[in-house]
Write a protein that holds these residues in place. Structure first.
Motif, PDB file in Angstrom:
ATOM      1  N   ASN A   2      47.094  40.133  54.616  1.00  0.00           N
ATOM      2  CA  ASN A   2      45.829  39.606  54.133  1.00  0.00           C
ATOM      3  C   ASN A   2      44.833  39.502  55.286  1.00  0.00           C
ATOM      4  OD1 ASN A   2      46.921  39.337  51.571  1.00  0.00           O
ATOM      5  ND2 ASN A   2      47.669  37.287  51.985  1.00  0.00           N
ATOM      6  N   GLU A   3      43.583  39.758  54.988  1.00  0.00           N
ATOM      7  CA  GLU A   3      42.527  39.749  55.991  1.00  0.00           C
ATOM      8  C   GLU A   3      41.919  38.349  56.115  1.00  0.00           C
ATOM      9  OE1 GLU A   3      38.381  42.133  56.930  1.00  0.00           O
ATOM     10  OE2 GLU A   3      39.596  42.723  55.224  1.00  0.00           O
ATOM     11  N   LEU A   4      41.789  37.864  57.357  1.00  0.00           N
ATOM     12  CA  LEU A   4      41.209  36.552  57.634  1.00  0.00           C
ATOM     13  C   LEU A   4      39.703  36.678  57.766  1.00  0.00           C
ATOM     14  CD1 LEU A   4      41.577  33.526  58.438  1.00  0.00           C
ATOM     15  CD2 LEU A   4      41.705  34.339  60.806  1.00  0.00           C
ATOM     16  N   HIS A   5      38.972  35.741  57.132  1.00  0.00           N
ATOM     17  CA  HIS A   5      37.516  35.693  57.220  1.00  0.00           C
ATOM     18  C   HIS A   5      37.089  34.287  57.631  1.00  0.00           C
ATOM     19  CE1 HIS A   5      36.924  39.536  55.108  1.00  0.00           C
ATOM     20  NE2 HIS A   5      37.978  39.175  54.424  1.00  0.00           N
ATOM     21  N   ALA A  19      33.723  33.706  44.341  1.00  0.00           N
ATOM     22  CA  ALA A  19      35.177  33.873  44.349  1.00  0.00           C
ATOM     23  C   ALA A  19      35.871  32.697  45.023  1.00  0.00           C
ATOM     24  CB  ALA A  19      35.551  35.190  45.027  1.00  0.00           C
ATOM     25  N   LEU A  20      35.299  32.212  46.121  1.00  0.00           N
ATOM     26  CA  LEU A  20      35.899  31.065  46.822  1.00  0.00           C
ATOM     27  C   LEU A  20      35.837  29.808  45.964  1.00  0.00           C
ATOM     28  CD1 LEU A  20      34.475  31.638  50.422  1.00  0.00           C
ATOM     29  CD2 LEU A  20      36.795  32.164  49.585  1.00  0.00           C
ATOM     30  N   LEU A  21      34.695  29.561  45.357  1.00  0.00           N
ATOM     31  CA  LEU A  21      34.558  28.375  44.511  1.00  0.00           C
ATOM     32  C   LEU A  21      35.438  28.467  43.273  1.00  0.00           C
ATOM     33  CD1 LEU A  21      30.728  27.747  44.840  1.00  0.00           C
ATOM     34  CD2 LEU A  21      32.595  26.576  46.041  1.00  0.00           C
ATOM     35  N   ARG A  22      35.572  29.656  42.709  1.00  0.00           N
ATOM     36  CA  ARG A  22      36.456  29.837  41.551  1.00  0.00           C
ATOM     37  C   ARG A  22      37.903  29.513  41.922  1.00  0.00           C
ATOM     38  NH1 ARG A  22      36.282  35.534  39.609  1.00  0.00           N
ATOM     39  NH2 ARG A  22      37.754  35.784  41.300  1.00  0.00           N
ATOM     40  N   LEU A  23      38.354  29.965  43.103  1.00  0.00           N
ATOM     41  CA  LEU A  23      39.705  29.651  43.566  1.00  0.00           C
ATOM     42  C   LEU A  23      39.885  28.143  43.677  1.00  0.00           C
ATOM     43  CD1 LEU A  23      42.487  30.480  44.764  1.00  0.00           C
ATOM     44  CD2 LEU A  23      41.354  30.566  46.997  1.00  0.00           C
ATOM     45  N   GLU A  54      42.025  37.077  52.333  1.00  0.00           N
ATOM     46  CA  GLU A  54      41.649  37.928  51.209  1.00  0.00           C
ATOM     47  C   GLU A  54      42.650  39.072  51.073  1.00  0.00           C
ATOM     48  OE1 GLU A  54      37.947  40.686  51.199  1.00  0.00           O
ATOM     49  OE2 GLU A  54      37.276  38.678  50.590  1.00  0.00           O
ATOM     50  N   ARG A  55      43.013  39.354  49.836  1.00  0.00           N
ATOM     51  CA  ARG A  55      43.884  40.490  49.532  1.00  0.00           C
ATOM     52  C   ARG A  55      43.194  41.317  48.449  1.00  0.00           C
ATOM     53  NH1 ARG A  55      48.985  38.572  47.096  1.00  0.00           N
ATOM     54  NH2 ARG A  55      49.458  37.879  49.202  1.00  0.00           N
ATOM     55  N   ASP A  56      43.018  42.587  48.704  1.00  0.00           N
ATOM     56  CA  ASP A  56      42.396  43.499  47.742  1.00  0.00           C
ATOM     57  C   ASP A  56      41.063  42.955  47.222  1.00  0.00           C
ATOM     58  OD1 ASP A  56      44.613  45.225  47.986  1.00  0.00           O
ATOM     59  OD2 ASP A  56      45.691  44.149  46.403  1.00  0.00           O
ATOM     60  N   GLY A  57      40.265  42.391  48.131  1.00  0.00           N
ATOM     61  CA  GLY A  57      38.939  41.925  47.773  1.00  0.00           C
ATOM     62  C   GLY A  57      38.886  40.565  47.100  1.00  0.00           C
ATOM     63  N   GLU A  58      40.020  39.894  46.932  1.00  0.00           N
ATOM     64  CA  GLU A  58      40.063  38.576  46.288  1.00  0.00           C
ATOM     65  C   GLU A  58      40.624  37.536  47.252  1.00  0.00           C
ATOM     66  OE1 GLU A  58      39.152  37.331  43.208  1.00  0.00           O
ATOM     67  OE2 GLU A  58      38.132  39.248  43.008  1.00  0.00           O
ATOM     68  N   PRO A  59      40.008  36.352  47.317  1.00  0.00           N
ATOM     69  CA  PRO A  59      40.574  35.303  48.176  1.00  0.00           C
ATOM     70  C   PRO A  59      41.897  34.801  47.607  1.00  0.00           C
ATOM     71  CG  PRO A  59      38.734  34.442  46.901  1.00  0.00           C
ATOM     72  CD  PRO A  59      38.803  35.907  46.618  1.00  0.00           C
ATOM     73  N   ALA A  83      50.191  33.742  45.296  1.00  0.00           N
ATOM     74  CA  ALA A  83      50.377  33.967  46.734  1.00  0.00           C
ATOM     75  C   ALA A  83      51.178  32.864  47.409  1.00  0.00           C
ATOM     76  CB  ALA A  83      49.018  34.101  47.410  1.00  0.00           C
ATOM     77  N   ARG A  84      51.592  31.851  46.670  1.00  0.00           N
ATOM     78  CA  ARG A  84      52.317  30.729  47.279  1.00  0.00           C
ATOM     79  C   ARG A  84      53.723  31.132  47.712  1.00  0.00           C
ATOM     80  NH1 ARG A  84      50.250  26.353  42.856  1.00  0.00           N
ATOM     81  NH2 ARG A  84      48.064  26.587  43.435  1.00  0.00           N
TER      82      ARG A  84
END
Length: 143
Positions: A2-5, A19-23, A54-59, A83-84
């Motif tokens: 996963n990519e760190l941002h 996307a972040l707020l939805r998560l 992020e994985r495949d464009g999704e947090p 992802a847990r």
């Protein structure tokens, strides 16, 4: 992997912010059944930093770091259900602690996670309390 941002609020584009707020809402409001103001106004504060994996464009994991007069406050730590168990929270917390450096750092852990945060160098800093029906423990690292 996963990519760190890492980004300040002003650097988040609308799609990423959504996307972040939805998560966060899916975990803290829906999954944990806590009707509370998830959007508390602190995401936009100067000095707030958002970190996510992020994985495949999704947090898949997220946290924010607030600046409270030189003390860093970590909050809203969450990992998407699929992802847990894969070390995402530990990786994200490691990145956050590296970003914070030697500054004192605090967080309010859901009490069942005290052992996890203790393993990252935090220690309880006050009595357990209940917020939105969930037991929390204030914790501190450094300082």
């Amino acid at each position: 992997m996963n990519e760190l941002h890492t980004a300040a609020f002003a650097d988040l584009d609308a799609t990423t912010l959504y996307a972040l707020l939805r998560l966060r809402v899916n975990i803290f409001v829906v999954e944990q059944e806590c009707a509370y103001p998830e959007l508390d106004g602190r995401d936009t504060a100067p000095g707030t930093t958002h970190l996510w994996l992020e994985r495949d464009g999704e947090p898949v994991a997220y946290l924010r770091i607030l600046d409270e007069d030189g003390t860093a406050r970590i909050g809203r730590v969450c990992v998407a259900k699929p992802a847990r168990g894969g070390g995402q929270a530990a990786r994200l917390m490691g990145a956050a602690l590296q970003y914070i450096g030697q500054r004192p750092c605090v967080l309010d852990a859901q009490s069942y996670l005290v052992g996890f945060y203790t393993g990252l160098g935090f220690r309880p800093a006050g009595p357990e309390y209940v917020e939105d029906g969930i037991a929390h423990t204030p914790m501190v690292r450094g300082g």
